[in-house]
Scaffold this motif. Structure first.
Motif, PDB file in Angstrom:
ATOM      1  N   ARG A 280       0.775  -1.215   0.158  1.00  0.00           N
ATOM      2  CA  ARG A 280       0.008   0.025   0.027  1.00  0.00           C
ATOM      3  C   ARG A 280       1.066   1.162  -0.057  1.00  0.00           C
ATOM      4  N   ASP A 281       0.338   2.350  -0.829  1.00  0.00           N
ATOM      5  CA  ASP A 281       1.102   3.566  -0.708  1.00  0.00           C
ATOM      6  C   ASP A 281       0.199   4.642  -0.537  1.00  0.00           C
TER       7      ASP A 281
ATOM      8  N   GLN B  25     -14.848   3.201   3.175  1.00  0.00           N
ATOM      9  CA  GLN B  25     -13.891   2.455   3.864  1.00  0.00           C
ATOM     10  C   GLN B  25     -12.487   2.691   3.176  1.00  0.00           C
ATOM     11  N   TYR B  26     -12.066   3.760   2.556  1.00  0.00           N
ATOM     12  CA  TYR B  26     -10.538   4.156   2.284  1.00  0.00           C
ATOM     13  C   TYR B  26     -10.075   4.635   3.504  1.00  0.00           C
ATOM     14  N   GLU B  27      -8.893   4.679   3.517  1.00  0.00           N
ATOM     15  CA  GLU B  27      -7.887   5.136   4.739  1.00  0.00           C
ATOM     16  C   GLU B  27      -7.314   6.497   4.144  1.00  0.00           C
TER      17      GLU B  27
ATOM     18  N   ILE C 239      -4.290   9.626   0.570  1.00  0.00           N
ATOM     19  CA  ILE C 239      -5.380   8.346   0.803  1.00  0.00           C
ATOM     20  C   ILE C 239      -4.548   7.264   0.435  1.00  0.00           C
ATOM     21  N   HIS C 240      -4.350   6.254   1.316  1.00  0.00           N
ATOM     22  CA  HIS C 240      -3.816   4.838   1.251  1.00  0.00           C
ATOM     23  C   HIS C 240      -4.242   3.938   0.580  1.00  0.00           C
ATOM     24  N   LEU C 241      -3.646   3.488  -0.685  1.00  0.00           N
ATOM     25  CA  LEU C 241      -4.143   2.547  -1.413  1.00  0.00           C
ATOM     26  C   LEU C 241      -3.372   1.315  -2.068  1.00  0.00           C
ATOM     27  N   ASP C 242      -3.664   0.274  -2.291  1.00  0.00           N
ATOM     28  CA  ASP C 242      -2.816  -0.638  -2.895  1.00  0.00           C
ATOM     29  C   ASP C 242      -3.283  -0.857  -4.146  1.00  0.00           C
TER      30      ASP C 242
ATOM     31  N   PRO D 186       2.618   7.559  -6.375  1.00  0.00           N
ATOM     32  CA  PRO D 186       2.806   7.539  -4.770  1.00  0.00           C
ATOM     33  C   PRO D 186       3.779   8.646  -4.015  1.00  0.00           C
ATOM     34  N   VAL D 187       3.352   9.061  -2.805  1.00  0.00           N
ATOM     35  CA  VAL D 187       4.009   9.749  -2.017  1.00  0.00           C
ATOM     36  C   VAL D 187       4.689   8.904  -1.110  1.00  0.00           C
ATOM     37  N   ASP D 188       5.969   9.420  -0.744  1.00  0.00           N
ATOM     38  CA  ASP D 188       6.817   8.835   0.214  1.00  0.00           C
ATOM     39  C   ASP D 188       6.242   8.621   1.392  1.00  0.00           C
ATOM     40  N   ASP D 189       6.120   7.427   1.840  1.00  0.00           N
ATOM     41  CA  ASP D 189       5.549   7.084   3.248  1.00  0.00           C
ATOM     42  C   ASP D 189       6.454   7.890   4.482  1.00  0.00           C
ATOM     43  N   SER D 190       7.515   8.101   4.526  1.00  0.00           N
ATOM     44  CA  SER D 190       8.231   8.645   5.223  1.00  0.00           C
ATOM     45  C   SER D 190       7.681  10.202   5.468  1.00  0.00           C
TER      46      SER D 190
END
Length: 163
Positions: free
Chosen positions: A4-5, A27-29, A59-62, A89-93
């Protein structure tokens, strides 16, 4: 790694909170970084929360498992931000750092006339003064005993702390 990104969602003007609500109902994060600001309304100071990036949320998606189709037709959403027609995708950090910083950004406690404050910056650093009034949004007027007389000082709000 769960695959997930984080992605950036552009929202319609003034509808960021609506988009967040509707995406979460599906139900999206999601994550909307908020900052607490002190604003003046009707000559009184009020605390309010506003988006750090107006018009955008995360938004956090796979890429494989999540259904991306309903996102574009969600109320308040304009599009997923990307390049060449593909969402980037945006960097998780970056999102983790934003979460930590936004949690630390607590509003400065409101000051009342006559309260003691400590000056934390500048030539009067570590000296005490008495709060008199706010001078606009970012400055304060302080009373301080200098040369056996009470003097008025105007300093940035960020350079004082409540004792």
């Amino acid at each position: 790694m769960d695959g997930r990104d984080w992605y950036l969602v552009q929202c319609k003007p003034g509808e960021t909170l609506r988009a967040l609500e509707h995406l979460e109902n599906q139900q999206y994060e999601c994550y909307l970084p908020l900052v607490t600001l002190e604003k003046i309304r009707q000559r009184k100071r009020h605390l309010c929360q506003e988006p750090l990036f107006p018009g955008y949320l995360f938004i956090h998606l796979d890429q494989l498992d999540d259904n991306w189709q309903p996102i574009r037709s969600t109320r308040g959403v304009t599009r997923l931000v990307g390049f060449g027609g593909l969402p980037l995708p945006v960097d998780d950090s970056l999102v983790s750092a934003l979460k930590m910083r936004c949690n630390k950004m607590l509003p400065k406690a409101s000051l009342e006339k006559g309260e003691k404050v400590r000056i934390t910056e500048g030539p009067f650093c570590d000296l005490e003064a008495i709060f008199e009034a706010f001078d606009g949004n970012e400055r304060v007027i302080l009373l301080m005993n200098l040369l056996h007389q009470q003097q008025r000082l105007t300093l940035p709000t960020s350079s004082i702390c409540k004792i």
